[in-house]
Design an enzyme around this catalytic site. Structure first.
Site, mmCIF file in Angstrom:
data_model
loop_
_atom_site.group_PDB
_atom_site.id
_atom_site.type_symbol
_atom_site.label_atom_id
_atom_site.label_comp_id
_atom_site.label_asym_id
_atom_site.label_seq_id
_atom_site.Cartn_x
_atom_site.Cartn_y
_atom_site.Cartn_z
ATOM 1 N N SER A 178 -12.879 -6.232 8.306
ATOM 2 C CA SER A 178 -12.176 -5.593 7.201
ATOM 3 C C SER A 178 -13.188 -5.064 6.195
ATOM 4 O O SER A 178 -14.306 -5.565 6.087
ATOM 5 C CB SER A 178 -11.260 -6.618 6.528
ATOM 6 O OG SER A 178 -10.883 -6.197 5.242
ATOM 7 N N CYS A 212 0.825 -1.210 0.000
ATOM 8 C CA CYS A 212 0.000 0.000 0.000
ATOM 9 C C CYS A 212 0.860 1.261 0.000
ATOM 10 O O CYS A 212 0.489 2.279 -0.585
ATOM 11 C CB CYS A 212 -0.906 0.023 1.224
ATOM 12 S SG CYS A 212 -1.931 -1.431 1.448
ATOM 13 N N ASP A 216 -5.120 1.355 5.276
ATOM 14 C CA ASP A 216 -6.409 1.649 5.911
ATOM 15 C C ASP A 216 -6.369 2.723 6.991
ATOM 16 O O ASP A 216 -7.153 3.667 6.977
ATOM 17 C CB ASP A 216 -6.990 0.373 6.524
ATOM 18 C CG ASP A 216 -7.365 -0.663 5.493
ATOM 19 O OD1 ASP A 216 -7.124 -0.425 4.298
ATOM 20 O OD2 ASP A 216 -7.896 -1.708 5.880
#
Length: 561
Positions: free
Chosen positions: A473, A51, A125
Site C-alpha cells: 500500500s 473515497c 487507488d
C-alpha cells in the site's frame, strides 16, 4: 453555423440512424442536442468506500459544466474497489484487477456510445490509473478529475489516519495499547468523504495525473469536501469543449516528457511504490516507451522534498493549505526539474500554467528546501539481482537501514506470514518472504499493508525486512521490497528461495540477492512445478492474461514486444 465539434457522434446522423436517435431522445436529447458534441461523464461513485461516497454529487457538477459549455453530457458509472476495506482479506485479490476493469468499462462505453469527449472522475487507488488508461485507450479529448483527499481524523489532539489503525493492530498485539485505545483510533480515523490522506496511492496518482497534464492545475490537492473540489469538476466539464475546439487529444498530452514530469513529482512528494506499476500501465496504453529503468534514472536526480505521511508528519490537506501540488511543481520547474513545454488540458503548457500559480507559502514546513531535503534523491528505487532479475521496487524514505542481510523466512500466503508475526515467530534480522502473491499467482498482486503495519506496530519496521512478489500500500513504510519479478508463479527465482537462505538487500547498490549459487538455483528449478492458475471468473481471466509487474501488470500486452 460554427465548427462541427463532433468526432464520433456524427455516426447518429441521417435517416438510417433514426432508431439510434429515438433511444437518445428517451434520455432527454433534442434536435439541437444532436448537433452538439456528446461528452461522457464517467463516475466511480459507490457506497462501498468513503473515497467515492461523494462522487455522484461531483458527477452532477461535471454534467453542469459540460452543459454550460454547450455540449451534451451523458453520465455513466463504473465500479470501484476499496483497498482499505479489502486489505488483509481475500477481497484484496480483486483490487489491482479492478484497475483494468475500470479502464475497460470506461473505454467500452465511450466506444460503444460514440462519445466525443470524456470527463473521468476517480478517487480510490485503482480508480485513477484505471481512468487514465481508459483516457489513453479511448483517445477522445478528456480530462481526469480527482475526487479529493479525506480530512485527517483526531484522537486526543493528535491527527490520525487509516494507517494509524493498521499500525494500531500491531501496537495492540505488542501490548502497547489496549482494546479501548484501539477502538478510539478505529472510530476516529476516517471523519468523512475522500481518499486516504497521506501521500498514499490515491494522492500519489492524483498528483501524477496533474503532472502529466491530464487534470486541471491545482485539482489533485483540493480536499474532497471543499468548494475548490466542486469548482474542479465543473471546470473540467467546461474544459472539454475547449479541447475539442483546439483539437487536443490525450496523445498530445501523454508524451514521454509528460511521464518524466510525473515521475519527478512523485519522487519529490515521496509517493507510493504503486506509482511505478501504474505509470508503466498508463504509458503502455498511451504507447509511450517508458520502462522500469526510467524510474531509477530520474530517482537519482530528484530530491525528496515533501514531509508527508507515511514517512513524514503531514497529510495532503496540509499540502493544500501551503499551496498544493501546483506550488511544488512551480518550485521544481524553477529549479530545472520539469519539462515546461508539455501540453496540458488547459490548452497551455506546464510552464504557462505554473507562471500563473502561487508559490509555496512562506515559513511552511510541509515542503523542505533543496538545500535541506528529506532525502537527496528520490525515495522509490528499483532493485535487481539474482532474486529479482527484471526488477523489484522499494520505498526507502525514512528508512535508516541501507543494507540488510538475514535468513529468509518463507511463506506462500499472507495469512501464514501474519500469524507467524502475531505468534512472535519472526525475529529481528529475519527476512520475511511472502510469495505466490504476484499478478498471476495471487492472483491480483494483493497489497501487504496489514503485514507491514503489524511489523511497524510491533517495533520491527526496520529490523525485519519484508519481501514479496505482491504489492505494498502507499501507506506502507519500513524495510520493504515488493513487485519482485519474475514472480514465483512464473518461475522467478523467488520461487526457489528456501527457509534459511541468506538474503541481502542493498539500497545503495540497488541490489537484491540470495546467497545461493547458480548451480543450486538451477537444481531447485528442475524440481519445481508451477501451481495451477486460478480457473474461473474475473480472477481466472486476469491470471491468464496479466503481464509481470515490471511491465505494469497490464492485461492487453498481446503481441507487443
Amino acid at each position: 453555423m460554427g465548427k462541427d465539434l463532433r468526432i464520433k457522434s456524427k455516426a447518429f446522423d441521417g435517416t438510417m440512424r433514426a432508431p439510434n436517435r429515438a433511444m437518445l431522445r428517451a434520455v432527454g436529447l433534442t434536435d439541437e442536442d444532436f448537433k452538439k458534441p456528446m461528452i461522457g461523464v464517467a463516475s466511480t461513485w459507490a457506497e462501498v468506500t468513503p473515497c467515492n461516497i461523494h462522487l455522484n454529487d461531483l458527477a452532477l457538477l461535471a454534467k453542469k459544466g459540460v452543459r454550460h459549455s454547450d455540449a451534451v453530457p451523458l453520465v455513466f458509472n463504473t465500479i470501484t474497489v476499496s483497498d482499505g476495506i479489502s486489505m488483509g482479506t481475500q477481497g484484496m485479490n480483486y483490487s489491482l484487477p479492478s484497475r483494468d476493469l475500470i479502464a475497460d468499462s470506461i473505454e467500452t462505453v465511450v466506444g460503444a456510445e460514440n462519445l466525443d469527449g470524456l470527463v473521468a472522475i476517480g478517487a480510490c487507488d485503482k480508480n485513477i490509473p484505471g481512468c487514465l488508461i481508459a483516457i489513453a485507450n479511448a483517445g477522445v479529448p478528456s480530462v481526469f478529475v480527482y475526487g479529493g483527499t479525506i480530512a485527517p481524523g483526531n484522537v486526543d489532539g493528535k491527527d490520525i489516519d487509516i494507517v494509524s489503525v493498521f499500525e494500531g493492530v500491531g501496537q495492540h498485539n505488542a501490548g502497547a495499547i489496549d482494546d479501548n485505545q484501539l477502538r478510539k483510533v478505529e472510530c476516529n480515523a476516517c471523519p468523512g468523504a475522500g481518499a486516504c490522506g497521506g501521500m498514499y496511492t490515491a494522492n500519489t496518482m492524483a498528483s501524477a495525473a496533474e503532472a502529466l497534464g491530464i487534470s486541471l492545475p491545482g485539482s489533485s490537492s483540493n480536499p474532497a469536501e471543499s468548494e475548490e473540489k466542486q469548482g474542479d469538476v465543473e471546470a473540467a466539464g467546461e474544459a472539454i469543449k475547449d479541447l475539442l475546439e483546439k483539437g487536443i487529444y490525450p496523445k498530445d498530452i501523454l508524451t514521454k516528457k509528460a511521464f518524466e514530469n510525473a515521475i519527478t513529482v512523485v519522487m519529490a512528494l515521496g509517493g507510493s511504490t504503486n506509482a511505478i506499476l501504474h505509470l508503466l500501465a498508463v504509458s503502455h496504453a498511451a504507447e509511450v516507451d517508458l520502462t522500469i529503468d526510467d524510474f531509477n534514472r530520474i530517482q537519482k536526480k530528484v530530491p525528496h522534498l515533501a514531509d508527508l505521511k507515511p514517512s513524514g508528519r503531514f497529510v495532503m490537506q496540509d499540502l493544500h493549505r501551503v499551496g498544493g501540488v501546483q506550488a511544488v511543481m512551480k518550485l521544481l520547474h524553477e529549479n530545472g526539474y520539469l519539462h515546461g513545454d508539455c501540453l496540458t488540458v488547459t490548452g497551455k503548457t506546464i510552464a504557462e500554467n505554473l507562471a500563473e500559480a502561487p508559490a509555496l507559502k512562506e515559513n511552511q514546513q510541509v515542503i523542505m528546501p533543496f538545500d535541506n531535503p528529506k532525502r537527496e534523491d528520490g525515495p522509490l528505487i528499483v532493485l535487481k539481482g539474482n532474486l529479482s532479475p527484471t526488477g523489484a521496487v522499494a520505498k526507502v524514505s525514512g528508512v535508516k537501514v541501507k543494507r540488510h542481510t538475514g535468513p529468509a523466512r518463507v511463506f506462500n500466503t499472507e495469512k501464514e506470514a501474519t500469524q507467524a508475526i502475531l505468534d512472535n515467530k519472526i525475529k529481528e534480522g529475519d527476512v520475511l518472504v511472502i510469495r505466490y502473491v504476484g499478478p498471476k499467482g495471487g492472483p491480483g498482486m494483493p497489497e501487504m499493508l496489514s503485514v507491514s503495519s503489524i511489523l511497524v506496530g510491533k517495533g520491527m519496521g526496520e529490523s525485519v525486512a519484508l519481501l514479496t512478489d505482491g504489492r505494498f500500500s502507499g501507506g506502507t513504510h519500513g524495510l520493504v521490497v515488493g513487485h519482485i519479478s519474475p514472480e514465483a508463479q512464473d518461475g522467478g527465482p523467488i520461487a526457489f528461495l528456501q527457509e534459511g537462505d541468506m538474503v541481502t538487500i542493498d539500497s545503495n547498490k540497488r541490489e537484491i540477492s540470495m546467497d545461493v549459487s547458480e548451480d543450486e538455483i538451477k537444481l531447485r528449478q528442475g524440481k519445481w512445478e508451477a501451481p495451477e492458475l486460478h480457473k474461473k471468473g474475473v480472477l481466472g481471466k486476469y491470471a491468464h492474461n496479466v503481464t509481470c509487474s515490471s511491465k505494469g501488470a497490464v492485461t492487453d500486452y498481446l503481441n507487443r514486444e
